[in-house]
Write a protein that holds these residues in place. Structure first.
Motif, short mmCIF file in Angstrom:
data_model
loop_
_atom_site.label_atom_id
_atom_site.label_comp_id
_atom_site.label_asym_id
_atom_site.label_seq_id
_atom_site.Cartn_x
_atom_site.Cartn_y
_atom_site.Cartn_z
N LYS A 51 -64.30 33.83 -11.98
CA LYS A 51 -62.91 33.84 -12.47
C LYS A 51 -61.95 34.36 -11.43
CE LYS A 51 -63.97 34.25 -17.34
NZ LYS A 51 -63.71 34.95 -18.58
N THR B 607 -61.56 34.09 -22.40
CA THR B 607 -60.25 34.56 -22.86
C THR B 607 -59.57 33.47 -23.67
OG1 THR B 607 -59.21 33.75 -20.88
CG2 THR B 607 -60.00 36.03 -20.85
N TYR B 609 -56.70 32.05 -23.26
CA TYR B 609 -56.06 30.95 -22.53
C TYR B 609 -57.10 29.99 -21.96
CZ TYR B 609 -56.61 34.42 -18.78
OH TYR B 609 -57.12 35.36 -17.93
N GLU B 610 -58.28 30.55 -21.68
CA GLU B 610 -59.34 29.64 -21.22
C GLU B 610 -59.76 28.72 -22.35
OE1 GLU B 610 -61.15 32.63 -17.82
OE2 GLU B 610 -61.93 32.70 -19.86
N TRP B 611 -59.93 29.30 -23.53
CA TRP B 611 -60.22 28.45 -24.69
C TRP B 611 -59.11 27.42 -24.88
CZ3 TRP B 611 -64.56 27.46 -26.54
CH2 TRP B 611 -65.57 28.41 -26.66
#
Lengths: 125, 827
Positions: A51, B607, B609-611
């Protein structure tokens, strides 16, 4: 987190395969474009996900320390994106011109190269 | 006994190939004299080989080897022993005069240079074949003779008969070549060596193995196809489509003897068993009688000779099959005798053809006055062919009868076959030497004229040699027959050939006398026999030629059937096959190796926003799938593309994200431009069965890829390359952005290739848009195009201007992409 992406990539592949199996040229083109994205994501994920740390050596440092995103798949994908785009535009224009010349976008009716009743091979030497 | 090693032996096989490359140029400069100039090569090989006669006759054995693939013990190894020396002398000696003869025979032919090149190439292959020690090298030269023979038979490729004969010869001898390859590999596996000289003494071991009959049959198939043994004999008469020098050289004196050579060479290893005797004598006998009888049917003198060549090859095979010391000696003498008289007679037929315009024996008579030298040469050839003293042919016949002076049923059968065969051949020889030359002159297409020195030198010399070898038989035996026969027989063969008065009063001579008497009677009744055979032949409406055609045509039909089965022309079915295979190639290995990963049911930690991005991509895909209008399709394309870019961004790949954004914008813009010009169905008009089929393939493929990827990421990754780049990027390549360093530095050539691809695509797009001059004149678009041509004049102007816009836009994209990367690299 790789699993979530793996499932998403599976969806990309499924959708692109479904589109590519269509007889309509334009759907196949959409399928090609998505297929390209799917393959890029596949390479990206296979190189493992990290990430928010791009593989850039910080100012003043000589070597990059862990953790950082794997740069090798990125280099491959960067090339692939550009080539995929070139391929896509070429295919798009090809499809467009084929439509103009043949008035068809159904692959079943586009059979100049492999005509329905091709002549038999001659039985001579 | 090894006499020594000498690398120049390898050169013997290579030199003709080198000369063949020069042949077309030499022909261009010297025209018809090219034959004389190029003959220097075979002549010097011949003279060089003469020097080996003495050492070889004293039991010497010369080896030479060039390294090829030492890991597999494969070397370009050659050797000279009695057998290879005799063959090599025949090939280079006869070859010299063939090259000279060709220079004149094909005078004025535009492709003469090519012809001479082929002939020399063939000569190199044939020399390599007989000199090869390594069995793989032997196989390679074996195949090369097939290929050069194909080129020479098909030399006059504008005629269908010629093409057919060439293909036939290639198919038959090529099939035999495959049998040879398999046989040779089995031999190597059994005996552990590729060199013939190293395995020749293992015959007891080999013949005790169960696999021995298979090896024997494979080698026999190879030899029988090459040497035109029944039932593969049919290609040889057809090969007479080739120009006459080719027939004389390849299809009587040398190439067709390659099969005989192979059997003779293998005799120490495979020979002397019952199976060997049975196979060789039976097939040899059938071939001898078949060839000899059908020779009488022909009226074309070339075909008469071709059929007797088939017969002679059968005879040689019988003698190898019999395999006693005397039979082998007889075979060697007959081999040389046959090569000399058959090449000579072929060349004489060529001279007659050249001088009169026909070679039909019934249309020719009384040429004695016009072609006196040819007449004399033909008589000498016929004497040797008939086995009359003092020519060498006489001894060949005496020896073969002597070999079978036994009172058992095999010997009596074989000797009867030999007597019949010899007397038929005598008839053919006598007919060719007398019928065209004696009697009242008949009108011919051309005014009869004698050949010149280039044409006549060969036949005269071969005739003289045939006489000389017969007269000086004792020396000939010592220098050639004994060393050669010793190599074949694998024991020292003692000399017993000489002239003495008593030989004409021994019982042996009776066989010869019977042969001559039968021959004389047949010759007297030749016309009747010919018409009888013609009627017999007309009675059958099947022959081997027709059988060959049937096989080839069914092969063509089968190929057509297969092509239609796989190339049916339905694109979506091709795609179905591709994706089923994709799914299978992913899923089957995973299942078989048990590598399917266990997937925990826990929701992966990401997170919000990743989802969000992942769901956005999924929604984009879903929308694309159900899109009913163009606009929705284009917008959903954009959505998934941007989602991909965001994923790159989130997981540490800003370069990818930027490029993806750029490309996605351009894709959407171009798609919008093009799609607005296509008048498409709004719906996906697949029928339900198709939806089901495509849907399940897509689903299985997608699931397969997911599982594969999950399996991959659960295993450790080899990061050595990544570490290398991370460590060296700054110190060595002076770039901080590692991705860009890889692209422009470590893999700079790849990037150059990529740019080339983009450029090519741009040029292709340009060409596609520019080339529209009237559209296709035939095919689906033609009629419509003509109808629309006037209507679309205005419209086409508009499209071309808009495509120009598109083009310039695309060019700028390319520049941006490239600049972007290079710019970043300099960071």
């Amino acid at each position: 987190m790789e699993i979530a992406l793996a499932i998403l990539i599976g969806m990309f592949f499924a959708v692109s395969i479904y589109l590519l199996l269509s007889r309509a040229i334009i759907r196949m083109l959409l399928g090609i474009s998505i297929f390209g994205n799917a393959v890029n994501l596949l390479i990206f994920t296979a190189g493992r996900l990290t990430k928010e740390t791009p593989p850039i050596v910080p100012m003043g440092e000589e070597i990059l320390l862990e953790p950082f995103a794997n740069p090798l798949p990125q280099a491959l994908i960067l090339t692939a994106i550009v080539i995929g785009f070139a391929l896509f535009t070429f295919l798009l224009v090809l499809g467009y011109r084929a439509y103009q010349e043949l008035d068809a976008d159904d692959t079943d009716t586009m059979r100049i190269a492999e005509p329905e009743r091709a002549p038999r091979p001659p039985l001579t030497y | 006994m090894i006499f020594g090693t000498d690398l120049t032996i390898a050169l013997i096989a290579i030199a003709p190939f080198l000369a063949s490359f020069l042949a077309p140029f030499i022909f261009r400069f010297s025209g018809y004299f090219a034959g004389w100039i190029l003959a220097i090569i075979p002549a010097s090989i011949f003279i060089y080989l003469l020097g080996f006669i003495k050492p070889v006759s004293e039991g010497g054995f010369i080896q030479s080897s060039l390294e090829w693939i030492p890991q597999y013990n494969l070397n370009f190894s050659f050797f000279i022993d009695g057998l290879s020396l005799s063959f090599a002398l025949l090939i280079s000696g006869i070859g010299t005069f063939i090259v000279i003869y060709s220079g004149k025979y094909l005078k004025g032919h535009p492709d003469q240079g090519k012809f001479l090149a082929y002939i020399l190439m063939f000569m190199g292959s044939m020399l390599g074949l007989v000199l090869a020690d390594n069995l793989v090298v032997l196989f390679i030269f074996w195949e090369l003779t097939s290929i050069t023979s194909f080129l020479l038979i098909g030399f006059d490729h504008k005629r269908q008969a010629s093409r057919r004969a060439a293909i036939q010869a290639l198919v038959v001898t090529g099939a035999g070549g495959l049998a040879l390859l398999v046989g040779v590999i089995i031999l190597q596996q059994l005996l552990g060596n590729w060199e013939f000289s190293a395995i020749r003494n293992y015959s007891d071991y080999l013949q005790s193995l169960n696999i021995y009959p298979l090896v024997l049959i494979l080698i026999s198939i190879a030899a029988f196809t090459k040497s035109a043994q029944f039932p593969f004999h049919f290609w040889l008469p057809n090969a007479m489509e080739a120009p006459t020098p080719v027939s004389a050289f390849l299809h009587s004196a040398t190439m067709v003897k390659a099969g005989v050579y192979l059997l003779a060479r293998m005799n120490p290893l495979l020979g002397a068993s019952d199976l060997w005797f049975i196979i060789l004598t039976i097939f040899g006998s059938v071939t001898l009688l078949w060839g000899a009888i059908w020779a009488l049917k022909q009226t074309d003198m070339k075909l008469m000779l071709a059929q007797t060549t088939v017969a002679s090859l059968g005879l040689l095979v019988i003698l190898i099959g019999v395999g006693t010391e005397i039979a082998i000696s007889a075979m060697v003498i007959y081999l040389v005798a046959h090569a000399l008289y058959k090449a000579g007679l072929f060349l004489l037929v060529g001279i007659i053809d050249h001088g009169t315009g026909t070679r039909n024996i019934t249309e020719l008579a009384g040429l004695k006055k016009f072609l006196p030298i040819s007449f004399i040469a033909a008589i000498i050839g016929a004497i040797s062919m008939a086995g009359l003293p003092p020519a060498i042919g006489f001894f060949a016949k005496e020896e073969m009868y002597l070999a079978l002076m036994r009172f058992d049923i095999d010997a009596i059968l074989i000797i009867s076959v030999l007597i019949l065969g010899n007397s038929f051949m005598l008839v053919v020889g006598a007919a060719i030497a007398t019928k065209p030359f004696l009697g009242e002159i008949k009108p011919t297409p051309l005014k009869p004229h004698e050949g010149n020195l280039a044409l006549l030198s060969g036949p005269i010399l071969f005739g003289i040699l045939a006489l000389a070898a017969g007269i000086f038989i004792s020396d000939f035996g010592k220098l050639f027959v004994n060393p050669t026969a010793s190599t074949i027989y694998n024991y020292l063969v003692e000399n017993h050939l000489k002239w003495y008065i008593g030989m004409f009063f021994k019982p042996l001579i009776l066989f010869s006398i019977i042969t001559w008497i039968i021959g004389a009677i047949l010759f007297y009744r030749l016309e009747n026999i010919r018409s009888f055979l013609r009627r017999l032949d007309d009675g059958f409406n099947w022959d081997f030629d027709k059988g060959f055609d049937a096989i080839i045509f069914s092969l063509i039909r089968f190929a057509d059937f297969l092509t239609r089965l796989w190339h049916h022309g339905r694109l979506e079915l091709y795609m179905v096959v591709v994706f089923i295979l994709l799914a299978a190639s992913v899923l089957i290995p995973l299942t078989l190796t048990g590598a399917i990963p266990s997937i925990s049911a826990t929701i992966p930690y990401l997170t919000f926003y990743e989802w969000g991005v992942i769901i956005m991509a999924a929604l984009g895909l879903f929308a694309l799938l159900i899109a009913r209008t163009r606009l929705v399709a284009i917008v959903s394309m954009g959505i998934q593309g941007f989602a991909v870019a965001l994923i790159f961004m989130l997981f540490g790949a800003p370069d990818l994200a930027f490029t993806q954004f750029m490309v996605e914008i351009l894709t959407v813009v171009i798609l919008a431009l093009v799609m607005s010009r296509l008048y498409l169905d709004r719906r996906d008009n697949r029928i339900f069965e198709d939806v089901l089929r495509d849907g399940s393939i897509a689903l299985i493929g997608g699931v397969g890829i997911s599982i594969l990827l999950i399996a991959i990421v659960q295993n450790p990754l080899d990061l050595r390359l990544t570490e290398f780049f991370a460590l060296t990027s700054k110190p060595i390549a002076h770039g901080s952005n590692i991705v860009n360093v890889i692209l422009v530095d470590y893999r700079g050539l790849d990037t150059l290739g990529e740019i080339a691809v983009v450029m090519t695509a741009g040029i292709a797009v340009l060409a596609l848009i520019r080339i529209r001059a009237g559209g296709p004149q035939m095919g689906i678009g033609a009629a419509k195009n003509n109808k629309r041509r006037n209507k679309n004049k205005l419209a086409s102007k508009k499209t071309s201007s808009s495509s120009a816009n598109k083009r310039s836009r695309k060019n700028s994209t390319r520049n941006i992409n490239i600049n972007m990367k290079q710019g970043k690299a300099k960071r």
